[in-house]
Enzyme design. Structure first.
Site, mmCIF file in Angstrom:
data_model
loop_
_atom_site.group_PDB
_atom_site.id
_atom_site.type_symbol
_atom_site.label_atom_id
_atom_site.label_comp_id
_atom_site.label_asym_id
_atom_site.label_seq_id
_atom_site.Cartn_x
_atom_site.Cartn_y
_atom_site.Cartn_z
ATOM 1 N N ARG A 25 0.877 -7.814 -16.794
ATOM 2 C CA ARG A 25 0.436 -8.564 -15.623
ATOM 3 C C ARG A 25 -1.053 -8.819 -15.768
ATOM 4 O O ARG A 25 -1.814 -7.905 -16.100
ATOM 5 C CB ARG A 25 0.734 -7.764 -14.351
ATOM 6 C CG ARG A 25 0.323 -8.469 -13.071
ATOM 7 C CD ARG A 25 0.903 -7.752 -11.843
ATOM 8 N NE ARG A 25 0.818 -8.609 -10.674
ATOM 9 C CZ ARG A 25 -0.237 -8.653 -9.861
ATOM 10 N NH1 ARG A 25 -1.277 -7.881 -10.077
ATOM 11 N NH2 ARG A 25 -0.245 -9.473 -8.826
ATOM 12 N N HIS B 105 -3.171 -2.856 0.143
ATOM 13 C CA HIS B 105 -2.317 -3.339 -0.946
ATOM 14 C C HIS B 105 -2.447 -2.449 -2.172
ATOM 15 O O HIS B 105 -3.360 -1.612 -2.252
ATOM 16 C CB HIS B 105 -2.658 -4.801 -1.270
ATOM 17 C CG HIS B 105 -4.115 -5.043 -1.586
ATOM 18 N ND1 HIS B 105 -5.103 -5.026 -0.613
ATOM 19 C CD2 HIS B 105 -4.747 -5.280 -2.746
ATOM 20 C CE1 HIS B 105 -6.270 -5.258 -1.181
ATOM 21 N NE2 HIS B 105 -6.093 -5.407 -2.478
ATOM 22 N N ASP C 219 -9.816 -4.157 0.636
ATOM 23 C CA ASP C 219 -11.010 -4.696 -0.021
ATOM 24 C C ASP C 219 -12.171 -4.702 0.975
ATOM 25 O O ASP C 219 -12.005 -5.122 2.117
ATOM 26 C CB ASP C 219 -10.743 -6.121 -0.524
ATOM 27 C CG ASP C 219 -9.683 -6.157 -1.628
ATOM 28 O OD1 ASP C 219 -9.449 -5.118 -2.268
ATOM 29 O OD2 ASP C 219 -9.100 -7.238 -1.843
ATOM 30 N N HIS D 222 -5.368 0.414 -1.362
ATOM 31 C CA HIS D 222 -6.738 0.275 -0.842
ATOM 32 C C HIS D 222 -6.852 -1.008 -0.028
ATOM 33 O O HIS D 222 -5.991 -1.878 -0.113
ATOM 34 C CB HIS D 222 -7.745 0.219 -2.000
ATOM 35 C CG HIS D 222 -7.606 -1.006 -2.849
ATOM 36 N ND1 HIS D 222 -6.599 -1.150 -3.787
ATOM 37 C CD2 HIS D 222 -8.323 -2.161 -2.890
ATOM 38 C CE1 HIS D 222 -6.705 -2.328 -4.365
ATOM 39 N NE2 HIS D 222 -7.734 -2.977 -3.843
HETATM 40 C C1 GA4 Z 1 -11.787 -2.565 -4.220
HETATM 41 C C2 GA4 Z 1 -12.033 -4.091 -4.298
HETATM 42 C C3 GA4 Z 1 -12.737 -4.520 -5.600
HETATM 43 O O1 GA4 Z 1 -11.820 -4.452 -6.697
HETATM 44 C C4 GA4 Z 1 -13.952 -3.599 -5.908
HETATM 45 C C5 GA4 Z 1 -13.415 -2.184 -6.085
HETATM 46 C C6 GA4 Z 1 -14.431 -1.081 -6.470
HETATM 47 C C7 GA4 Z 1 -14.455 -0.822 -7.994
HETATM 48 O O2 GA4 Z 1 -13.449 -1.037 -8.675
HETATM 49 O O3 GA4 Z 1 -15.492 -0.372 -8.455
HETATM 50 C C8 GA4 Z 1 -14.010 0.184 -5.666
HETATM 51 C C9 GA4 Z 1 -12.970 -0.327 -4.610
HETATM 52 C C10 GA4 Z 1 -13.078 -1.838 -4.653
HETATM 53 C C11 GA4 Z 1 -13.245 0.227 -3.196
HETATM 54 C C12 GA4 Z 1 -13.715 1.719 -3.163
HETATM 55 C C13 GA4 Z 1 -14.558 2.111 -4.385
HETATM 56 C C14 GA4 Z 1 -15.198 0.853 -4.967
HETATM 57 C C15 GA4 Z 1 -13.434 1.347 -6.449
HETATM 58 C C16 GA4 Z 1 -13.618 2.485 -5.492
HETATM 59 C C17 GA4 Z 1 -12.983 3.659 -5.612
HETATM 60 C C18 GA4 Z 1 -14.763 -4.144 -7.083
HETATM 61 C C19 GA4 Z 1 -14.738 -3.409 -4.652
HETATM 62 O O4 GA4 Z 1 -15.697 -4.055 -4.275
HETATM 63 O O5 GA4 Z 1 -14.245 -2.332 -3.948
#
Ligand code: GA4
Length: 331
Positions: free
Chosen positions: A273, A263, A208, A206
């Site tokens: 980890r 990443h 961020d 994914h």
């Molecule tokens: C990825 C980055 C952060 O960890 C996060 C994630 C969020 C979650 O875990 O709830 C998301 C992911 C993240 C992007 C797409 C959506 C939302 C899980 C998911 C499938 C907290 C964020 O802001 O976006």
């Protein structure tokens, strides 16, 4: 030990990773924040990779180790205790399920608010009778890491020759900043050794959505970043450094000049980890658009206009691996 992690067998979607032998990459850009050429090196790393590591970061080692051990304590509680802090929507404990659209990984985690009210009701109700130790460790850590993120964002602005040094940093320093803090625990998976050629996904690929992410992990490998050619490279762990990655919002603000890096984390067969990530985001009402001062000549914005609220809503309705920015590209 992974005894408090759910014992059910791994699901097929977690075991579906690509070939196992990504080489360790010795060339993760390495930046000494106190060096005079730091700003140029940061800009170069953000343009080429969207990822780099920093030393001389100024975050006291004591804050890091205290939070790591408080987190380890939390994750070693029985699952039934941890579940009292669930679900992680928006803040709390999560186990294997990531987001709300069906993504899973070999991971358990805490999602936490970055606003530092030390007796916040939210935190109290999440962590039962004695949340103070964890909350104060989180607060110390977040304030130090946020200051470092702010310094890095100002070096970026300077390196890009933008007049207003705080053009990026003011967004994460804003009282209304919509930032998130996450602690991930990837339990080891001994069964993996028998499966030799296979990898298992700890946290799927994914990018961020926010502006900047600041990651620190213990000395266990697993993090990989994706290169422009689609190859994955393993990032050697370094518990004394921080890893920085460019988020989607910063890619937009630089009109694609900085790259939001894809990443993922693969499961380690032997060692736990622990990673702690600060996601610096803007206020919900903030317009995310290329900075006019970065646009050269006839250059047009690659993106439609949107606010962080709109982008976040769309992101949270997507699957982890989706390309979230395509919906906001100009055609
Ligand atoms: C990825 C980055 C952060 O960890 C996060 C994630 C969020 C979650 O875990 O709830 C998301 C992911 C993240 C992007 C797409 C959506 C939302 C899980 C998911 C499938 C907290 C964020 O802001 O976006």
């Amino acid at each position: 030990s992974s005894n408090s992690f759910m014992r059910n067998s791994m699901s097929s979607s977690m075991a579906a990773a690509a070939s196992s032998s990504a080489a360790f990459f010795s060339e993760v850009p390495f930046i000494d924040l106190s060096a005079p050429d730091a700003k140029q090196l940061i800009v170069k790393a953000c343009e080429e990779l969207g990822f780099f590591k920093v030393v001389n970061h100024g975050v006291p080692m004591e804050f890091i180790s205290t939070l790591e051990s408080e987190s380890t304590n939390f994750f070693s509680l029985p699952l039934s205790e941890k579940q009292k802090a669930a679900p992680p929507s928006p803040f709390g404990y999560g186990n294997k399920q990531i987001g709300r659209n069906g993504d899973v990984g070999w991971v358990e985690y805490l999602l936490l608010n970055t606003h530092l009210e030390s007796n916040s009701d939210g935190f109290l109700s999440i962590f039962g009778q004695d949340p103070q130790k964890l909350r104060s460790a989180v607060n110390n850590y977040i304030s130090a890491v946020r200051n470092m993120a702010c310094e890095i964002l100002e070096l970026m602005a300077e390196g890009l020759k933008i007049q207003q040094r705080n053009v990026f940093s003011k967004l994460v320093m804003d009282e209304e900043s919509d930032s998130v803090f996450r602690v991930n625990h990837y339990p080891p998976c001994p069964e993996l050794q028998a499966l030799k050629e296979r990898n298992m996904i700890g946290f799927g690929e994914h990018t961020d959505p926010q502006i900047i992410s600041v990651l620190r992990s213990n000395n266990t490998s697993g993090l990989q970043i994706s290169l422009a050619d689609g190859n994955w490279i393993s990032v050697p762990p370094d518990q004394n450094s921080f890893f920085i990655n460019v988020g989607d919002s910063l890619q937009v603000m630089t009109n694609g000049r900085f790259k939001s890096v894809k990443h993922r984390v693969l499961t380690n067969s032997l060692k736990s980890r622990i990673s702690m990530i600060y996601f610096g985001g803007p206020p919900l009402s903030e317009k995310i658009a290329p900075l006019p001062s970065l646009m050269k000549g006839e250059e047009r914005s690659l993106y439609k206009e949107f606010t962080w609220f709109e982008y976040k809503r769309s992101a949270y309705n997507s699957r982890l691996a989706d390309n979230r920015l395509v919906h906001f590209e100009r055609i």
